[in-house]
Design an enzyme around this catalytic site. Sequence first.
Site: not given
Length: 217
Positions: A10-12, A16-17, A60, A86-88
């Site tokens: 998974r990206h860093g 937004y996270n 990302r 990712e899911q849209f």
Amino acid sequence: MTKYQIYFVRHGRTFYNKLHKMQGWSDSPLLPEGIEVAKTAANALKDVAFDHAYSSDTTRAMNTAKIIMNANKKDLHRHTIPEFREQFYGYFEGMFAAETWFIAGEKYGTPTYLGIAKKFGFDKTFDFLNQADPLNFAENAEQYWERIGRGFEKLDRIANDGDKILLVSHSTTIYSLAQRYHAPNLKITETPLNSSLTILDRDNGLNSVSTYNKVLK
């Protein structure tokens, strides 16, 4: 007859996270802490002899893959594979996650993401969000899995027997694969952490997730 492994990372962590917003096909930059955890993952994976290096085509994911492969002993060109985005989330892109899942699941008595998945099955998280989208843009389960299937077909065309492929992807994408394909003894109880490792074994078109959400140190 081809068997190979995909190292899903998974990206860093991103802006937004940190805000707990729906990121999806939108993008926000890696935070300094996200860069650092990606560097930690890079150090943990530096001796893995990857045969191919991929990421989704979001910034990302590409930046995380760059950090990982800059530390790796193999000098590989990085490619993008949009099918493992990712899911849209459609209309809900950029909205706060808690608000989004309340809208999607409240009328079913399960106003949370994990609540919907537990009560109705994982694919309903896609379908309920699609049904709640006033613009009908959000992916439903059928659309999502068709896209993921195209991604595996692409990898099948380039992979040789015994290959190891780095693929930097996203929380729901990795979580969905683990939910659908996990080995019987592997428990999937939470979404993957930023820069965690999930390993999927693909054997002649059949998938099995043998490692999930491993924190890299």
